[in-house]
Scaffold this active site. Structure first.
Site, PDB file in Angstrom:
ATOM      1  N   ASP A 145       0.824  -1.223   0.000  1.00 15.93           N
ATOM      2  CA  ASP A 145       0.000   0.000   0.000  1.00 15.93           C
ATOM      3  C   ASP A 145       0.858   1.274   0.000  1.00 15.93           C
ATOM      4  O   ASP A 145       0.371   2.344  -0.340  1.00 15.93           O
ATOM      5  CB  ASP A 145      -0.914   0.019   1.236  1.00 15.93           C
ATOM      6  CG  ASP A 145      -1.733  -1.253   1.356  1.00 15.93           C
ATOM      7  OD1 ASP A 145      -2.013  -1.872   0.323  1.00 15.93           O
ATOM      8  OD2 ASP A 145      -2.085  -1.631   2.494  1.00 15.93           O
ATOM      9  N   ARG A 180     -14.111  -2.072 -25.871  1.00 12.43           N
ATOM     10  CA  ARG A 180     -14.679  -2.139 -24.520  1.00 12.43           C
ATOM     11  C   ARG A 180     -14.020  -1.149 -23.574  1.00 12.43           C
ATOM     12  O   ARG A 180     -12.886  -0.699 -23.816  1.00 12.43           O
ATOM     13  CB  ARG A 180     -14.458  -3.537 -23.918  1.00 12.43           C
ATOM     14  CG  ARG A 180     -15.408  -4.561 -24.462  1.00 12.43           C
ATOM     15  CD  ARG A 180     -15.057  -5.946 -23.949  1.00 12.43           C
ATOM     16  NE  ARG A 180     -16.087  -6.900 -24.334  1.00 12.43           N
ATOM     17  CZ  ARG A 180     -15.922  -8.201 -24.371  1.00 12.43           C
ATOM     18  NH1 ARG A 180     -14.759  -8.731 -24.048  1.00 12.43           N
ATOM     19  NH2 ARG A 180     -16.912  -8.991 -24.715  1.00 12.43           N
TER      20      ARG A 180
HETATM   21  O1  F6P Z   1      -2.382  -4.127   3.318  1.00 12.88           O
HETATM   22  C1  F6P Z   1      -2.119  -4.960   2.254  1.00 12.88           C
HETATM   23  C2  F6P Z   1      -3.399  -5.445   1.606  1.00 12.88           C
HETATM   24  O2  F6P Z   1      -3.053  -6.256   0.501  1.00 12.88           O
HETATM   25  C3  F6P Z   1      -4.361  -4.344   1.197  1.00 12.88           C
HETATM   26  O3  F6P Z   1      -3.986  -3.695   0.006  1.00 12.88           O
HETATM   27  C4  F6P Z   1      -5.648  -5.132   1.109  1.00 12.88           C
HETATM   28  O4  F6P Z   1      -6.749  -4.282   1.331  1.00 12.88           O
HETATM   29  C5  F6P Z   1      -5.519  -6.140   2.245  1.00 12.88           C
HETATM   30  O5  F6P Z   1      -4.133  -6.247   2.523  1.00 12.88           O
HETATM   31  C6  F6P Z   1      -6.049  -7.503   1.920  1.00 12.88           C
HETATM   32  O6  F6P Z   1      -5.953  -8.285   3.061  1.00 12.88           O
HETATM   33  P1  F6P Z   1      -6.135  -9.851   3.089  1.00 12.88           P
HETATM   34  O7  F6P Z   1      -4.831 -10.479   2.654  1.00 12.88           O
HETATM   35  O8  F6P Z   1      -6.440 -10.163   4.516  1.00 12.88           O
HETATM   36  O9  F6P Z   1      -7.242 -10.197   2.150  1.00 12.88           O
END
Ligand code: F6P
Length: 363
Positions: A145, A180
């Site tokens: 992130d 598309r």
């Molecule tokens: O924080 C990393 C992340 O991949 C985010 O981008 C995403 O919202 C979340 O973790 C997904 O989490 P999980 O692996 O628990 O589905």
């Protein structure tokens, strides 16, 4: 730099969601640490390895860190992004503070210091545990992130952006072949860094990020402008935490009641199909962004971070997070880094670049 006084006994763990480059950090810590005559213990599954009795940790040797590990996604130690130890969901349904269990588990290892590889949530929890338990901690930032403060980038981000960019590269020809509008939903939690970077790199027409509220009519007008030039396809990148037009976050529920962002791509796809009278298709990239081979930059960053972490321990300089700044590794106080959430800078270079290239940001 001061020289090492006594051989050290180090514990290392990976915490939070995995990403590409974690194994490269572990490898560099082990190689450099062992070269100093230190011992390195890998704790399994983040702090979960310290909750169980017997604790789950193993001594790492050079045999554990072959060159192939540099290229491997995931983490050989395992990780977890569930269960804050200060409010931990117990099997009987109660919520309990199990921080002392973790601290006792760590102390039973007899280690001098913990190296925690994590994002903002994990590093602030580890910092709290270290303060309460009175043990030294070094933090290494990782998160696709890229929302952790005081570092220009974190391990895993570059690979995630490369994967999302490749997805756009693959979507563009099929979008063009079928006339598309392709919608690509990417991860990033509350920050739009992945969407913005990949959208620019992959030539998106529209990039929607949580930091910029959008209006559907602006997107529709932009698509119309594209069509007026004779092009009948478009690429839209949407960050998972973008809200619906009435301000609702799109989430999905998973086993155990866990909620995660998900679904906004399909919402945007359906709205745009209707408003533009166009065929849309939606791709939700998901965990593909976290797995696979780390990019060269993530491998480089990971190893530089691992080496600097060991150097901090040699200097007995603790409660620091290694960070990337101006082509170098520096270190900053962990508390300052976790306190400063890093969302997309609306006056920053990438937003300006996108706007100057005529990319619609929805506003
Ligand atoms: O924080 C990393 C992340 O991949 C985010 O981008 C995403 O919202 C979340 O973790 C997904 O989490 P999980 O692996 O628990 O589905």
């Amino acid at each position: 730099m001061t020289t090492a006084q006594q051989p050290k006994r180090i514990a290392i763990l990976t915490s939070g969601g995995d990403c590409a480059g974690l194994n490269a950090v572990i490898r560099s810590v082990v190689i450099y640490g062992l070269s100093l005559g230190w011992e390195i213990f890998g704790i399994e599954d983040g702090t979960h390895g310290l909750i169980d009795r017997p604790i789950r940790a193993r001594k790492l040797t050079l045999a554990d860190v072959s060159a192939t590990m540099l290229r491997q996604g995931g983490t050989i130690l395992g990780t977890t992004n569930k269960g804050n130890p200060f409010a931990y969901p117990m099997p009987d349904g109660t919520i309990q503070d199990i921080s002392e269990t973790i601290i006792d588990g760590f102390k039973s290892l007899g280690c001098d210091v913990m190296i925690g590889i994590g994002g903002d949530g994990s590093l602030s929890i580890l910092h709290q545990l270290a303060e309460q338990g009175g043990f030294p901690l070094i933090g290494i930032p990782k998160t696709i992130d890229n929302d952790l403060g005081m570092t220009e980038t974190s391990i895993g981000f570059d690979t995630a952006v490369a994967v999302a960019t490749e997805a756009l590269d693959r979507l563009q020809p099929t979008a063009a072949s079928h006339d598309r509008i392709m919608v690509l939903e990417v991860m990033g939690r509350d920050a739009g860094h992945i969407a913005l970077a990949a959208g620019i790199a992959g030539g998106a027409d529209v990039i929607l990020i949580p930091e910029i509220p959008y209006a559907l009519d602006k997107i529709v007008a932009h698509i119309k402008e594209i069509r007026d030039t004779g092009r009948n396809f478009a690429l839209i990148v949407v960050s998972e935490a973008v809200k619906t037009i009435d301000g609702t976050s799109s989430t999905l529920s998973f086993y155990g009641g866990e909620k995660r962002f998900g679904g906004i791509g399909h919402y945007i796809g359906a709205e745009i199909a209707e408003l533009c009278q166009a065929e849309t298709r939606v791709t939700v990239l998901g965990h593909v962004q976290r797995g696979g081979q780390p990019s060269a930059q993530d491998r480089m960053l990971a190893q530089a971070f691992g080496v600097h972490a060991i150097d901090l321990i040699r200097q007995e300089k603790y409660d620091r997070m290694v960070a990337w700044s101006d082509r170098n590794v520096i270190d900053v106080p962990i508390v300052k880094a976790t306190a400063r959430y890093q969302s997309v800078d609306l006056d920053g270079t990438l937003v300006k670049t996108a706007r100057s290239l005529g990319i619609c940001l929805g506003d």
